[in-house]
Design a protein around this motif. Structure first.
Motif, short mmCIF file in Angstrom:
data_model
loop_
_atom_site.label_atom_id
_atom_site.label_comp_id
_atom_site.label_asym_id
_atom_site.label_seq_id
_atom_site.Cartn_x
_atom_site.Cartn_y
_atom_site.Cartn_z
N ASP A 242 0.88 -1.40 -0.04
CA ASP A 242 -0.10 0.00 0.11
C ASP A 242 0.84 1.18 -0.03
O ASP A 242 0.43 2.24 -0.55
CB ASP A 242 -1.02 -0.03 1.02
N ARG A 243 2.05 1.34 1.03
CA ARG A 243 2.88 2.33 0.96
C ARG A 243 3.68 2.45 -0.59
O ARG A 243 3.77 3.73 -0.86
CB ARG A 243 3.81 2.26 1.95
N ILE A 244 3.74 1.47 -1.15
CA ILE A 244 4.32 1.48 -2.42
C ILE A 244 3.70 2.03 -3.53
O ILE A 244 3.97 2.84 -4.08
CB ILE A 244 4.99 0.12 -2.84
N ASN A 245 2.33 1.68 -3.34
CA ASN A 245 1.27 2.24 -4.30
C ASN A 245 1.21 3.68 -4.31
O ASN A 245 0.77 4.34 -5.25
CB ASN A 245 0.05 1.38 -4.14
N ARG A 246 1.03 3.93 -3.00
CA ARG A 246 1.00 5.66 -2.82
C ARG A 246 2.17 6.35 -3.17
O ARG A 246 2.27 7.29 -3.70
CB ARG A 246 0.91 5.91 -1.24
N ALA A 247 3.34 5.65 -3.17
CA ALA A 247 4.52 6.44 -3.75
C ALA A 247 4.58 6.45 -5.31
O ALA A 247 4.88 7.45 -6.04
CB ALA A 247 5.91 5.66 -3.39
N LEU A 248 3.87 5.58 -5.68
CA LEU A 248 3.70 5.58 -7.26
C LEU A 248 2.75 6.47 -7.66
O LEU A 248 2.92 7.20 -8.77
CB LEU A 248 3.41 3.82 -7.77
N ILE A 249 1.56 6.59 -6.95
CA ILE A 249 0.67 7.55 -7.31
C ILE A 249 1.38 8.87 -7.12
O ILE A 249 0.86 10.02 -8.12
CB ILE A 249 -0.45 7.53 -6.48
N SER A 250 2.20 9.09 -6.18
CA SER A 250 2.75 10.74 -6.18
C SER A 250 3.67 10.88 -7.06
O SER A 250 3.93 11.98 -7.43
CB SER A 250 3.53 10.54 -4.85
N LEU A 251 4.05 9.99 -8.07
CA LEU A 251 4.90 10.18 -9.05
C LEU A 251 4.07 10.89 -10.16
O LEU A 251 4.69 11.87 -10.80
CB LEU A 251 5.58 9.01 -9.78
N GLY A 252 2.84 10.58 -10.39
CA GLY A 252 2.03 11.43 -11.26
C GLY A 252 1.83 10.48 -12.69
O GLY A 252 2.75 9.79 -12.85
N LYS A 253 0.72 10.92 -13.30
CA LYS A 253 0.41 9.92 -14.44
C LYS A 253 1.71 10.14 -15.66
O LYS A 253 1.97 8.90 -16.26
CB LYS A 253 -0.81 10.65 -15.28
N GLU A 254 1.90 11.25 -15.85
CA GLU A 254 3.20 11.27 -16.76
C GLU A 254 4.39 10.35 -16.51
O GLU A 254 4.91 9.80 -17.35
CB GLU A 254 3.68 12.99 -17.02
N GLU A 255 4.87 10.44 -15.30
CA GLU A 255 5.92 9.60 -14.90
C GLU A 255 5.73 8.29 -14.85
O GLU A 255 6.56 7.53 -15.47
CB GLU A 255 6.41 10.01 -13.56
N LEU A 256 4.74 7.89 -14.56
CA LEU A 256 3.89 6.53 -14.63
C LEU A 256 4.09 6.11 -16.06
O LEU A 256 4.36 4.90 -16.38
CB LEU A 256 2.68 6.18 -13.96
N ASP A 257 3.36 6.61 -16.90
CA ASP A 257 3.18 6.36 -18.35
C ASP A 257 4.76 6.18 -18.80
O ASP A 257 4.86 5.22 -19.55
CB ASP A 257 2.76 7.60 -19.21
N SER A 258 5.73 7.06 -18.53
CA SER A 258 7.05 6.81 -18.95
C SER A 258 7.84 5.44 -18.48
O SER A 258 8.08 4.76 -19.23
CB SER A 258 8.01 7.93 -18.35
N ILE A 259 7.58 5.11 -17.21
CA ILE A 259 8.00 3.87 -16.59
C ILE A 259 7.36 2.59 -17.39
O ILE A 259 8.01 1.79 -17.83
CB ILE A 259 7.58 3.74 -15.25
N ILE A 260 5.97 2.58 -17.73
CA ILE A 260 5.32 1.54 -18.26
C ILE A 260 5.53 1.46 -19.74
O ILE A 260 5.83 0.39 -20.24
CB ILE A 260 3.76 1.80 -18.46
#
Length: 291
Positions: A242-260
Motif C-alpha cells: 500500500d505504501r509502495i502504491n501511494r509512492a507510485l501515485i505521487s509520481l504522477g500520470k506522466e512519470e508512470l506512463d514513462s515507466i510503463i
C-alpha cells in the motif's frame, strides 16, 4: 525479553534515566542491510539513541533521527516510537578502514564525519512536526547526541551508546543509556553524578559482560534508582505494498506512463529492511488508472 528498555528516576527524583539493550535489534538491521563493522557501529549507536528518546514519547507519536556528518557512510536514519519499534538505514553500508582510531577501536568519527548535523523530527500528532537540530561536534555520536539533547532540547544530558562487532561482522553487543538532569538539581548531586560518569566502562563492554539495562544504570549512576517502566525494543519496518502504491501515485500520470512505456515493470526496494517489491505492467497500469 532479550532487547528491552528501562526508564527510571534517580537521586531523589532529580535525575531521569534510560537504558537499553539492542543487540538482537542491531543484529537484524546488520543482517538486512549487510552493514560492515564500522557502519554497524554507527547505525547501532544511532538506533539505540532513537529507541531511548522514543521512550520519551506517548501513544502514536513517532520520531526520526538523522545524522549527516559528511563522512563516507553518508546519511544515517533511525525511526522509533513510544512502544519500542525501531528501524534504521545508512546511505553506504560498505565502508571499511584498516586503521583503528587512537583508542584502538573502529574509527566511527572518520566514517561519520564531523561536518554536519544531528536532526530529530518528532511527529506529535500536531499540524506541523517538531524539529530540532544541532551541529556534530565529535562524529563519535555519543557526544553528538549529548550535545543535541543539552542544546537543542535544553535538557542537560549524558548519552552513552556502544556496539561491539564480531570478526564475522555479526553483532556481539549493543545498547546505550541516557541520564538527564531535571530543573533545580542540587550541585552536590551534579558533582556526584559527574564523578560516577567519569569512571564508567564502555557501554558495549557492560552489555557484552551480561549486564542488564538495570545493572548498567546502577553502574552509571553509582547507586540504586527507582524503576518506572520496562518495555521491549525490536526491529519493525512499516513498508507495505500500500505504501509502495501511494509512492507510485505521487509520481504522477506522466512519470508512470514513462515507466510503463520504457520499462514495462518496476522494482522498488525499502531502504530500511531491503524488502524488494516487483511490480509488473498490469500492476502499474492499475495504479495509473487511479490517477
Amino acid at each position: 525479553m532479550n532487547d528491552y528498555l528501562v526508564r527510571g528516576m534517580a537521586y531523589d527524583g532529580h535525575v531521569r534515566v534510560f537504558a537499553v539493550r539492542t543487540t538482537e535489534t542491531i543484529s537484524e538491521i546488520q543482517r538486512r542491510l549487510d552493514t560492515w563493522p564500522i557502519v554497524s557501529a554507527a547505525v547501532g549507536r544511532t538506533v539505540s539513541f532513537a529507541a531511548m528518546i522514543g521512550a520519551m514519547l506517548k501513544g502514536e507519536e513517532r520520531l526520526t533521527v538523522i545524522v549527516r556528518g559528511g563522512g563516507p557512510i553518508g546519511q544515517i536514519v533511525a525511526d522509533a516510537n513510544a512502544t519500542g519499534e525501531v528501524r534504521g538505514y545508512v546511505s553506504n553500508p560498505h565502508v571499511h578502514f584498516m586503521e583503528l582510531n587512537e583508542q584502538g577501536k573502529l574509527d566511527v568519527r572518520r566514517a561519520v564525519g564531523t561536518e554536519g548535523s544531528v536532526t530529530v523530527t518528532k511527529d506529535l500528532g500536531l499540524k506541523e512536526p517538531y524539529q530540532g537540530t544541532s551541529p556534530i561536534i565529535s562524529g563519535e555520536l555519543g557526544e553528538d547526541f549529548t550535545y543535541y539533547l543539552t542544546v537543542s532540547e535544553q535538557v542537560p544530558s549524558a548519552v552513552g551508546v556502544g556496539v561491539l562487532v564480531n570478526p564475522d561482522n555479526t553483532i556481539r553487543a549493543a545498547g546505550g543509556f541516557i541520564v538527564q538532569l531535571l530543573p533545580n538539581t542540587p550541585d552536590h548531586i551534579i558533582e556526584k553524578l559527574e564523578r560516577s560518569l567519569s569512571s564508567i566502562r564502555p557501554v558495549s563492554t557492560m552489555i557484552d559482560e551480561g549486564l542488564t539495562p538495570e545493572e548498567m544504570l546502577k553502574e552509571v549512576l553509582g547507586e540504586e534508582f527507582d524503576l518506572l517502566d520496562t518495555h521491549k525494543v525490536y526491529f519493525n519496518c512499516h513498508c507495505s505494498i500500500d505504501r509502495i502504491n501511494r509512492a507510485l501515485i505521487s509520481l504522477g500520470k506522466e512519470e508512470l506512463d514513462s515507466i510503463i512505456e520504457e520499462q514495462g515493470e518496476a522494482e522498488m526496494t525499502c531502504q530500511f529492511c531491503n524488502e524488494v517489491y516487483h511490480l509488473d505492467r498490469e500492476h502499474l497500469e492499475n495504479i495509473r488508472e487511479q490517477l
